[in-house]
Design an enzyme around this catalytic site. Sequence first.
Site, PDB file in Angstrom:
ATOM      1  N   SER A 198       0.842  -1.190   0.000  1.00 42.65           N
ATOM      2  CA  SER A 198       0.000   0.000   0.000  1.00 42.65           C
ATOM      3  C   SER A 198       0.878   1.241   0.000  1.00 42.65           C
ATOM      4  O   SER A 198       1.841   1.323   0.772  1.00 42.65           O
ATOM      5  CB  SER A 198      -0.918   0.017   1.228  1.00 42.65           C
ATOM      6  OG  SER A 198      -1.718   1.182   1.241  1.00 42.65           O
ATOM      7  N   ALA A 199       0.548   2.211  -0.851  1.00 45.77           N
ATOM      8  CA  ALA A 199       1.400   3.388  -1.040  1.00 45.77           C
ATOM      9  C   ALA A 199       1.443   4.287   0.187  1.00 45.77           C
ATOM     10  O   ALA A 199       2.500   4.830   0.536  1.00 45.77           O
ATOM     11  CB  ALA A 199       0.919   4.184  -2.251  1.00 45.77           C
ATOM     12  N   HIS A 200       0.313   4.463   0.863  1.00 46.64           N
ATOM     13  CA  HIS A 200       0.271   5.495   1.908  1.00 46.64           C
ATOM     14  C   HIS A 200       0.952   5.070   3.204  1.00 46.64           C
ATOM     15  O   HIS A 200       1.068   5.868   4.139  1.00 46.64           O
ATOM     16  CB  HIS A 200      -1.166   5.948   2.177  1.00 46.64           C
ATOM     17  CG  HIS A 200      -2.000   5.012   2.984  1.00 46.64           C
ATOM     18  ND1 HIS A 200      -2.262   5.228   4.320  1.00 46.64           N
ATOM     19  CD2 HIS A 200      -2.644   3.874   2.657  1.00 46.64           C
ATOM     20  CE1 HIS A 200      -3.035   4.261   4.779  1.00 46.64           C
ATOM     21  NE2 HIS A 200      -3.275   3.426   3.784  1.00 46.64           N
ATOM     22  N   CYS A 324      -8.664   1.104  10.497  1.00 45.00           N
ATOM     23  CA  CYS A 324      -9.668   0.757   9.492  1.00 45.00           C
ATOM     24  C   CYS A 324     -10.978   0.286  10.133  1.00 45.00           C
ATOM     25  O   CYS A 324     -11.550  -0.719   9.746  1.00 45.00           O
ATOM     26  CB  CYS A 324      -9.118  -0.305   8.562  1.00 45.00           C
ATOM     27  SG  CYS A 324      -7.628   0.216   7.684  1.00 45.00           S
TER      28      CYS A 324
END
Length: 388
Positions: A198-200, A324
């Site tokens: 995941s990029a973030h 999340c």
Amino acid sequence: MPDRIYLDWNATTPLRPEARTAMAEAWELCGNPSSVHAEGRRARRLIEDARVAVARAVGAAPRNVVFTSGGTEANALALSPGLRGGASQPVERLLVSAIEHPSVLAGGRFAAEAVTRIGVTRGGLLDLERLRALLASGPPALVSLMAANNETGVIQPVAEVAEIVHGAGGLLHVDAIQAFGKMPFNIKEVGADLATLSAHKIGGPKGVGAVVLAEGLAGLEPLLRGGGQELGHRAGTENVAGIAGFGAAIGAAMQAREADAIRIQALRDRLDAGLGDSGRATIIARAEPRLPNTTLFVAPGVKAETAVIGFDLEGIAVSSGSACSSGKVRPSHVLEAMGLGPEIAQSGVRLSLGWSTSEADVDRCLEAWRKLSAPLTKGYDETRLERF
């Protein structure tokens, strides 16, 4: 906001300057990356450059990198019945550790009855004997295991698990979302058949992720069907700017990873020592191998929600674990799986550090904890901590 301290890097990271610059340049392009004209080719070049960056970072071939809208979609795509490696039989069931991210615990596209959870030790490590027994008790399985836990930071023995899984004719999916950029991760070296990113979590933008496939893996059915983008694995016009930002963030993260890990671990150790010296906090899984930036602690009689709000009022951003859950503070399924009981499970406070964290930030956090904890833990039976 001025004078605030951010210690929730496992939830998300600030956008790296390199990613911001790459995204700003990409936004100036108007071409669709599937178009054959010059404008389309320029957009396509940005995507392919990012694909190469991802592949190099994890030891994969660029053609085996599939971009998605984030880590949750990447996990949903990866958890697919029918995956097979080489001449092996397709997987028919899914085995997941009990401490996985909710997007993995949901089972992807496996039917609910085909999903089995594997317990963990008191230290948060996968129960390998239970894994062996489950693998031997049915048809070929896909096993899903995170490289490092997002709440405790505990690092799993992925290479050992891969050997066990492959010996039983199964496949291994590694959720490397929290580990990537904080510790070495190479899909070949650990023996993973597919991994998710995941990029973030590494200084890239939110809303971009990737599935990385090992050479020879087959049977990955697309989650989204349509135009055939991403070599047929994921339909839909690619998020060019987001993917470009992902690639730039990876370059910056890989260049700084070793030096950052040494410095950040020293800060994490300073934090652990200070919390321990306060006499009102116990570090979860302190004796286990952990990510260099992560501390999860509990305190007698203090609910996580109360502590998180208290820290926030002191100008410090921390969390109770996974971010999340629609902003709700709930008992940690990770701590419950570790057998620590409901009282402890609703008390875990996570502090996670990053590249801009300083000694002053850590000291201010410890000062805030001493101020908060004294009235909250006064008169509480501290032997309860010893008993867990």
